[in-house]
Design a protein around this motif. Structure first.
Motif, PDB file in Angstrom:
ATOM      1  N   PHE A   5      -1.671 -21.209 -11.910  1.00  0.00           N
ATOM      2  CA  PHE A   5      -1.948 -19.528 -12.491  1.00  0.00           C
ATOM      3  C   PHE A   5      -1.592 -18.354 -12.871  1.00  0.00           C
ATOM      4  O   PHE A   5      -0.539 -17.988 -11.915  1.00  0.00           O
ATOM      5  N   ASP A   6      -1.763 -17.948 -13.645  1.00  0.00           N
ATOM      6  CA  ASP A   6      -0.643 -17.028 -14.429  1.00  0.00           C
ATOM      7  C   ASP A   6      -1.594 -15.477 -14.026  1.00  0.00           C
ATOM      8  O   ASP A   6      -2.452 -15.562 -15.013  1.00  0.00           O
ATOM      9  N   TYR A   7      -1.067 -14.812 -13.391  1.00  0.00           N
ATOM     10  CA  TYR A   7      -1.907 -13.297 -13.516  1.00  0.00           C
ATOM     11  C   TYR A   7      -0.936 -12.371 -14.179  1.00  0.00           C
ATOM     12  O   TYR A   7      -0.188 -12.094 -13.437  1.00  0.00           O
ATOM     13  N   SER A   8      -1.024 -11.765 -15.424  1.00  0.00           N
ATOM     14  CA  SER A   8      -0.322 -11.477 -16.116  1.00  0.00           C
ATOM     15  C   SER A   8      -0.065 -10.131 -15.641  1.00  0.00           C
ATOM     16  O   SER A   8       0.643  -8.735 -16.187  1.00  0.00           O
TER      17      SER A   8
ATOM     18  N   ILE B  61       3.175 -18.266  -4.550  1.00  0.00           N
ATOM     19  CA  ILE B  61       3.670 -16.763  -5.030  1.00  0.00           C
ATOM     20  C   ILE B  61       5.039 -16.158  -5.750  1.00  0.00           C
ATOM     21  O   ILE B  61       5.980 -16.322  -4.656  1.00  0.00           O
ATOM     22  N   THR B  62       5.327 -16.618  -7.091  1.00  0.00           N
ATOM     23  CA  THR B  62       6.654 -16.511  -7.983  1.00  0.00           C
ATOM     24  C   THR B  62       6.522 -15.253  -9.118  1.00  0.00           C
ATOM     25  O   THR B  62       5.005 -14.816  -9.514  1.00  0.00           O
ATOM     26  N   LEU B  63       7.494 -14.409  -9.054  1.00  0.00           N
ATOM     27  CA  LEU B  63       7.355 -13.408  -9.884  1.00  0.00           C
ATOM     28  C   LEU B  63       8.781 -14.546 -10.669  1.00  0.00           C
ATOM     29  O   LEU B  63       9.993 -14.260  -9.337  1.00  0.00           O
ATOM     30  N   GLU B  64       9.170 -13.776 -12.585  1.00  0.00           N
ATOM     31  CA  GLU B  64      10.327 -13.590 -12.744  1.00  0.00           C
ATOM     32  C   GLU B  64      10.287 -12.365 -12.769  1.00  0.00           C
ATOM     33  O   GLU B  64       9.950 -12.085 -14.252  1.00  0.00           O
TER      34      GLU B  64
ATOM     35  N   SER C 151      -9.393  -0.430  -4.637  1.00  0.00           N
ATOM     36  CA  SER C 151      -8.483  -1.419  -4.252  1.00  0.00           C
ATOM     37  C   SER C 151      -7.845  -1.958  -4.150  1.00  0.00           C
ATOM     38  O   SER C 151      -7.005  -2.654  -5.582  1.00  0.00           O
ATOM     39  N   VAL C 152      -6.711  -1.932  -3.507  1.00  0.00           N
ATOM     40  CA  VAL C 152      -5.144  -2.660  -3.214  1.00  0.00           C
ATOM     41  C   VAL C 152      -5.708  -3.945  -3.235  1.00  0.00           C
ATOM     42  O   VAL C 152      -4.188  -4.778  -3.360  1.00  0.00           O
ATOM     43  N   TYR C 153      -6.675  -4.484  -2.543  1.00  0.00           N
ATOM     44  CA  TYR C 153      -7.515  -5.801  -2.929  1.00  0.00           C
ATOM     45  C   TYR C 153      -8.072  -6.285  -3.623  1.00  0.00           C
ATOM     46  O   TYR C 153      -8.350  -6.413  -4.415  1.00  0.00           O
ATOM     47  N   GLN C 154      -7.848  -7.786  -4.029  1.00  0.00           N
ATOM     48  CA  GLN C 154      -8.905  -8.890  -5.157  1.00  0.00           C
ATOM     49  C   GLN C 154      -8.290 -10.301  -4.566  1.00  0.00           C
ATOM     50  O   GLN C 154      -7.531 -10.402  -3.911  1.00  0.00           O
ATOM     51  N   LYS C 155      -9.140 -10.573  -4.927  1.00  0.00           N
ATOM     52  CA  LYS C 155      -9.931 -12.157  -4.403  1.00  0.00           C
ATOM     53  C   LYS C 155      -9.940 -12.459  -5.831  1.00  0.00           C
ATOM     54  O   LYS C 155     -10.241 -12.341  -7.316  1.00  0.00           O
ATOM     55  N   PHE C 156      -9.530 -13.485  -5.617  1.00  0.00           N
ATOM     56  CA  PHE C 156      -9.030 -15.070  -6.611  1.00  0.00           C
ATOM     57  C   PHE C 156      -9.607 -15.782  -6.707  1.00  0.00           C
ATOM     58  O   PHE C 156      -9.492 -16.513  -5.186  1.00  0.00           O
ATOM     59  N   ASP C 157     -10.386 -16.483  -7.656  1.00  0.00           N
ATOM     60  CA  ASP C 157     -10.870 -17.936  -7.650  1.00  0.00           C
ATOM     61  C   ASP C 157     -10.398 -19.136  -8.672  1.00  0.00           C
ATOM     62  O   ASP C 157      -9.833 -19.379  -9.255  1.00  0.00           O
ATOM     63  N   ILE C 158      -9.528 -20.435  -7.329  1.00  0.00           N
ATOM     64  CA  ILE C 158      -9.182 -21.574  -7.906  1.00  0.00           C
ATOM     65  C   ILE C 158      -9.808 -22.578  -7.590  1.00  0.00           C
ATOM     66  O   ILE C 158     -10.571 -22.094  -6.534  1.00  0.00           O
TER      67      ILE C 158
ATOM     68  N   GLN D 108       1.114  -0.635   0.004  1.00  0.00           N
ATOM     69  CA  GLN D 108       0.120   0.310   0.219  1.00  0.00           C
ATOM     70  C   GLN D 108       0.938   0.929  -0.009  1.00  0.00           C
ATOM     71  O   GLN D 108       0.888   2.426  -0.645  1.00  0.00           O
ATOM     72  N   ASN D 109       2.427   1.325   0.517  1.00  0.00           N
ATOM     73  CA  ASN D 109       2.756   2.753   0.659  1.00  0.00           C
ATOM     74  C   ASN D 109       3.656   2.770  -0.321  1.00  0.00           C
ATOM     75  O   ASN D 109       5.015   4.220  -0.264  1.00  0.00           O
ATOM     76  N   CYS D 110       3.859   1.823  -1.348  1.00  0.00           N
ATOM     77  CA  CYS D 110       5.146   2.173  -2.663  1.00  0.00           C
ATOM     78  C   CYS D 110       5.012   1.097  -3.862  1.00  0.00           C
ATOM     79  O   CYS D 110       4.586   0.083  -3.458  1.00  0.00           O
ATOM     80  N   CYS D 111       5.312   1.374  -4.570  1.00  0.00           N
ATOM     81  CA  CYS D 111       5.732   0.549  -5.744  1.00  0.00           C
ATOM     82  C   CYS D 111       4.778  -0.456  -6.362  1.00  0.00           C
ATOM     83  O   CYS D 111       4.378  -1.635  -5.974  1.00  0.00           O
ATOM     84  N   PRO D 112       3.257  -0.145  -6.402  1.00  0.00           N
ATOM     85  CA  PRO D 112       2.281  -0.885  -6.555  1.00  0.00           C
ATOM     86  C   PRO D 112       2.566  -2.210  -7.447  1.00  0.00           C
ATOM     87  O   PRO D 112       2.175  -3.325  -8.221  1.00  0.00           O
ATOM     88  N   GLU D 113       2.953  -0.667  -8.335  1.00  0.00           N
ATOM     89  CA  GLU D 113       3.089  -2.345 -10.429  1.00  0.00           C
ATOM     90  C   GLU D 113       4.074  -2.934  -9.697  1.00  0.00           C
ATOM     91  O   GLU D 113       4.212  -4.355 -11.045  1.00  0.00           O
ATOM     92  N   LEU D 114       4.801  -3.060  -8.625  1.00  0.00           N
ATOM     93  CA  LEU D 114       5.795  -4.522  -8.888  1.00  0.00           C
ATOM     94  C   LEU D 114       4.604  -6.022  -8.496  1.00  0.00           C
ATOM     95  O   LEU D 114       5.415  -7.017  -8.892  1.00  0.00           O
ATOM     96  N   ILE D 115       3.914  -5.764  -8.401  1.00  0.00           N
ATOM     97  CA  ILE D 115       2.997  -7.465  -8.251  1.00  0.00           C
ATOM     98  C   ILE D 115       2.762  -7.812  -9.796  1.00  0.00           C
ATOM     99  O   ILE D 115       2.439  -9.036  -9.982  1.00  0.00           O
ATOM    100  N   ASN D 116       2.308  -7.019 -10.836  1.00  0.00           N
ATOM    101  CA  ASN D 116       2.336  -7.269 -12.315  1.00  0.00           C
ATOM    102  C   ASN D 116       3.726  -8.736 -12.658  1.00  0.00           C
ATOM    103  O   ASN D 116       3.987  -9.276 -11.679  1.00  0.00           O
ATOM    104  N   GLU D 117       2.765  -9.488 -13.327  1.00  0.00           N
ATOM    105  CA  GLU D 117       3.115 -10.464 -13.739  1.00  0.00           C
ATOM    106  C   GLU D 117       3.699 -12.259 -12.943  1.00  0.00           C
ATOM    107  O   GLU D 117       4.452 -11.948 -12.686  1.00  0.00           O
ATOM    108  N   PHE D 118       2.512 -11.671 -11.961  1.00  0.00           N
ATOM    109  CA  PHE D 118       2.510 -12.917 -10.725  1.00  0.00           C
ATOM    110  C   PHE D 118       2.256 -13.777 -11.560  1.00  0.00           C
ATOM    111  O   PHE D 118       0.973 -14.084 -11.789  1.00  0.00           O
TER     112      PHE D 118
END
Length: 148
Positions: free
Chosen positions: A109-112, A136-139, A120-127, A84-94
């Protein structure tokens, strides 16, 4: 920090069927660890104001956080909070990987892209899968940062 009543409703962000998996006694492993203010254990501390971060100097091209659920669970979804306090773009491509007790990957599950349209900074994912390890991985050459 799980006693923080304001955020107690999200202390168990991985759930099965219609119930949440209690994460209070689970372990979090990570590819590398940033200094204590951003320790891997903050991933499941129940406080969305804290952030777990892998180390900037980690030469591994795949950064990850992994929660050991201690035995196989039927997992139907998960909730995730971005930093929440910095760099929200770094969660992409996980990616989310669910592994069984022998660490065989059961599902990926690939979330581009994080939903930038969400206010919101919150998201819910169905799996829908079964597994013991939730990863949780990030290349990336940058570090992985997750709020909760």
């Amino acid at each position: 920090k799980n006693s923080n009543a304001k955020y107690n409703h999200i202390k168990d962000p991985i759930f099965k069927r219609d119930e949440r998996i209690d994460l209070t006694d689970k372990l979090v492993n990570c590819s590398s660890e940033y200094p204590a203010d951003y320790a891997c254990s903050l991933l499941i501390d129940g406080d969305i104001q804290t952030t777990a971060i892998t180390n900037d100097n980690d030469p591994n091209p795949i950064k990850y956080f992994e929660i050991d659920l201690k035995f196989n669970h039927t997992i139907t979804g998960f909730e995730m909070y971005n930093r929440q306090n910095c760099c929200p773009e770094l969660i992409n491509e996980f990616k989310i990987q669910i592994l069984d007790a022998k660490r065989n990957i059961k599902k990926i599950f690939d979330y581009s892209e994080w939903n930038k349209a969400s206010a919101s900074v919150y998201q819910k994912f169905d799996i829908h899968t079964v597994g013991q390890y939730f990863r949780i991985t990030l290349e990336s050459s940058t570090n992985l940062q997750v709020g909760e």
